[in-house]
Scaffold this motif. Sequence first.
Motif, PDB file in Angstrom:
ATOM      1  N   THR A  21       0.945  -1.037  -0.328  1.00 18.09           N
ATOM      2  CA  THR A  21       0.247   0.124  -0.215  1.00 18.09           C
ATOM      3  C   THR A  21       0.487   1.232  -0.599  1.00 18.09           C
ATOM      4  OG1 THR A  21      -1.597  -1.228   1.076  1.00 18.09           O
ATOM      5  CG2 THR A  21      -2.112   1.199   1.002  1.00 18.09           C
ATOM      6  N   ILE A  22       0.243   2.421  -0.755  1.00 19.05           N
ATOM      7  CA  ILE A  22       1.005   3.497  -0.710  1.00 19.05           C
ATOM      8  C   ILE A  22       0.874   4.580   0.001  1.00 19.05           C
ATOM      9  CG2 ILE A  22       1.608   5.495  -2.225  1.00 19.05           C
ATOM     10  CD1 ILE A  22       2.909   2.719  -3.635  1.00 19.05           C
ATOM     11  N   ALA A  67       8.235  -0.956  -7.165  1.00 18.08           N
ATOM     12  CA  ALA A  67       7.406  -2.190  -8.598  1.00 18.08           C
ATOM     13  C   ALA A  67       8.697  -2.978  -8.246  1.00 18.08           C
ATOM     14  CB  ALA A  67       7.067  -1.832  -9.029  1.00 18.08           C
ATOM     15  N   MET A  68      10.240  -2.243  -8.523  1.00 17.64           N
ATOM     16  CA  MET A  68      11.334  -2.890  -8.436  1.00 17.64           C
ATOM     17  C   MET A  68      11.885  -3.713  -6.770  1.00 17.64           C
ATOM     18  SD  MET A  68      12.576  -2.565 -11.045  1.00 17.64           S
ATOM     19  CE  MET A  68      14.004  -3.294 -11.027  1.00 17.64           C
ATOM     20  N   GLY A  69      11.421  -2.903  -5.726  1.00 16.35           N
ATOM     21  CA  GLY A  69      11.054  -3.406  -4.394  1.00 16.35           C
ATOM     22  C   GLY A  69      10.470  -4.962  -4.269  1.00 16.35           C
ATOM     23  N   LEU A  70       9.264  -5.116  -4.497  1.00 15.87           N
ATOM     24  CA  LEU A  70       8.736  -5.774  -4.729  1.00 15.87           C
ATOM     25  C   LEU A  70       9.008  -7.655  -5.691  1.00 15.87           C
ATOM     26  CD1 LEU A  70       5.035  -3.837  -4.726  1.00 15.87           C
ATOM     27  CD2 LEU A  70       6.165  -4.651  -2.943  1.00 15.87           C
ATOM     28  N   GLN A  71       9.726  -7.067  -5.924  1.00 17.95           N
ATOM     29  CA  GLN A  71      10.183  -8.665  -6.793  1.00 17.95           C
ATOM     30  C   GLN A  71      11.475  -9.139  -6.046  1.00 17.95           C
ATOM     31  OE1 GLN A  71      11.469  -7.199 -11.597  1.00 17.95           O
ATOM     32  NE2 GLN A  71       9.692  -5.717 -11.450  1.00 17.95           N
ATOM     33  N   ILE A  72      11.821 -10.092  -6.329  1.00 19.32           N
ATOM     34  CA  ILE A  72      12.516 -10.463  -5.538  1.00 19.32           C
ATOM     35  C   ILE A  72      13.650 -10.493  -6.364  1.00 19.32           C
ATOM     36  CG2 ILE A  72      13.224 -13.331  -5.237  1.00 19.32           C
ATOM     37  CD1 ILE A  72      10.825 -14.097  -5.230  1.00 19.32           C
ATOM     38  N   MET A  73      15.035 -10.328  -6.001  1.00 18.91           N
ATOM     39  CA  MET A  73      16.307 -10.804  -6.570  1.00 18.91           C
ATOM     40  C   MET A  73      17.336 -10.757  -6.188  1.00 18.91           C
ATOM     41  SD  MET A  73      16.557  -6.176  -8.530  1.00 18.91           S
ATOM     42  CE  MET A  73      14.927  -5.436  -8.294  1.00 18.91           C
ATOM     43  N   PHE A  94      -3.027   6.568  -6.200  1.00 23.03           N
ATOM     44  CA  PHE A  94      -3.368   7.232  -4.629  1.00 23.03           C
ATOM     45  C   PHE A  94      -2.761   6.957  -3.865  1.00 23.03           C
ATOM     46  CE2 PHE A  94      -7.185   7.982  -8.262  1.00 23.03           C
ATOM     47  CZ  PHE A  94      -6.767   8.731  -9.076  1.00 23.03           C
ATOM     48  N   ILE A  95      -3.128   8.259  -3.264  1.00 21.55           N
ATOM     49  CA  ILE A  95      -2.672   7.722  -1.726  1.00 21.55           C
ATOM     50  C   ILE A  95      -3.462   6.436  -0.938  1.00 21.55           C
ATOM     51  CG2 ILE A  95      -2.877   8.148   0.895  1.00 21.55           C
ATOM     52  CD1 ILE A  95      -1.394  10.817  -0.089  1.00 21.55           C
ATOM     53  N   HIS A  96      -3.049   5.335  -0.379  1.00 15.79           N
ATOM     54  CA  HIS A  96      -3.689   4.493   0.283  1.00 15.79           C
ATOM     55  C   HIS A  96      -4.173   3.247  -1.294  1.00 15.79           C
ATOM     56  CE1 HIS A  96      -4.445   6.376   3.228  1.00 15.79           C
ATOM     57  NE2 HIS A  96      -5.308   7.349   3.473  1.00 15.79           N
ATOM     58  N   ASP A  97      -3.387   3.194  -2.326  1.00 14.42           N
ATOM     59  CA  ASP A  97      -3.751   1.954  -3.471  1.00 14.42           C
ATOM     60  C   ASP A  97      -2.672   1.599  -2.306  1.00 14.42           C
ATOM     61  OD1 ASP A  97      -6.255   3.439  -5.116  1.00 14.42           O
ATOM     62  OD2 ASP A  97      -4.531   4.086  -6.239  1.00 14.42           O
ATOM     63  N   THR A  98      -3.203  -0.423  -3.379  1.00 12.55           N
ATOM     64  CA  THR A  98      -1.826  -1.949  -2.443  1.00 12.55           C
ATOM     65  C   THR A  98      -2.360  -1.783  -4.569  1.00 12.55           C
ATOM     66  OG1 THR A  98      -3.100  -1.475  -0.917  1.00 12.55           O
ATOM     67  CG2 THR A  98      -2.577  -3.306  -1.688  1.00 12.55           C
ATOM     68  N   ILE A  99      -0.408  -2.128  -4.566  1.00 14.15           N
ATOM     69  CA  ILE A  99      -0.212  -1.964  -5.974  1.00 14.15           C
ATOM     70  C   ILE A  99       0.483  -3.718  -5.978  1.00 14.15           C
ATOM     71  CG2 ILE A  99       0.052  -0.036  -7.139  1.00 14.15           C
ATOM     72  CD1 ILE A  99       2.961  -0.162  -6.377  1.00 14.15           C
ATOM     73  N   HIS A 100       0.516  -4.417  -6.914  1.00 11.45           N
ATOM     74  CA  HIS A 100       1.695  -5.559  -7.027  1.00 11.45           C
ATOM     75  C   HIS A 100       1.839  -5.080  -8.291  1.00 11.45           C
ATOM     76  CE1 HIS A 100      -2.479  -7.034  -8.993  1.00 11.45           C
ATOM     77  NE2 HIS A 100      -1.718  -7.919  -9.390  1.00 11.45           N
ATOM     78  N   THR A 128      -7.791  -1.941  -8.088  1.00 12.53           N
ATOM     79  CA  THR A 128      -8.625  -2.440  -8.721  1.00 12.53           C
ATOM     80  C   THR A 128      -8.493  -2.900 -10.056  1.00 12.53           C
ATOM     81  OG1 THR A 128      -7.865   0.003  -9.830  1.00 12.53           O
ATOM     82  CG2 THR A 128      -9.488   0.027  -7.605  1.00 12.53           C
ATOM     83  N   ASN A 129      -7.878  -3.802 -10.089  1.00 14.32           N
ATOM     84  CA  ASN A 129      -7.521  -4.281 -11.384  1.00 14.32           C
ATOM     85  C   ASN A 129      -6.731  -3.528 -12.706  1.00 14.32           C
ATOM     86  OD1 ASN A 129      -7.295  -7.178  -9.989  1.00 14.32           O
ATOM     87  ND2 ASN A 129      -8.680  -7.114 -11.024  1.00 14.32           N
ATOM     88  N   GLU A 130      -6.787  -2.145 -12.433  1.00 16.33           N
ATOM     89  CA  GLU A 130      -6.506  -1.125 -13.425  1.00 16.33           C
ATOM     90  C   GLU A 130      -4.900  -1.302 -13.472  1.00 16.33           C
ATOM     91  OE1 GLU A 130      -8.932   2.725 -12.784  1.00 16.33           O
ATOM     92  OE2 GLU A 130      -8.400   1.783 -10.891  1.00 16.33           O
TER      93      GLU A 130
END
Length: 145
Positions: A21-22, A67-73, A94-100, A128-130
């Motif tokens: 979550t951002i 996004a780069m930090g969410l990846q396994i390296m 936006f603030i409070h959006d959760t990304i993957h 939101t799958n956007e």
Amino acid sequence: MLDKKYDYYEVGETWTSRGRTITETDLVMFSAYSGDWYPLHTDKEYAEKNTPYQQRIAHGMLVLSVAMGLQIMEPGVVAAFYGIEHLRFTKPTFIHDTIHVELEVTDLLDKENGTGVVTINQKVVKQTNEIVSNGVLKILVNKEM
């Protein structure tokens, strides 16, 4: 996904990260670190009155960094970040959006020097799958020795 040597990748394989979550703190810290205090990201009143989003949005480069930090390296596997092509920020985060992150290997290029370039389509997707960002990552990966 970047946790195995070049020799073990196959075109077509996919991987999906966990979510993150951002937060408002992320925007403030990124602004402080980068020096990017553009009011779209940091001024609530400005963003509400002068932008089509009517609220602050995360910096595109913040989204890419998360996004780069969410990846396994895996150390010893990734030799270097080789580049990114066709990067687009297609929707606001936006603030409070959760990304993957969703990754797909699209090409493999043997560098014949103990490494190879793994080409990966990267999509950053919010709850939101956007798709908020997409691009083509190029990662230099060590071969099995």
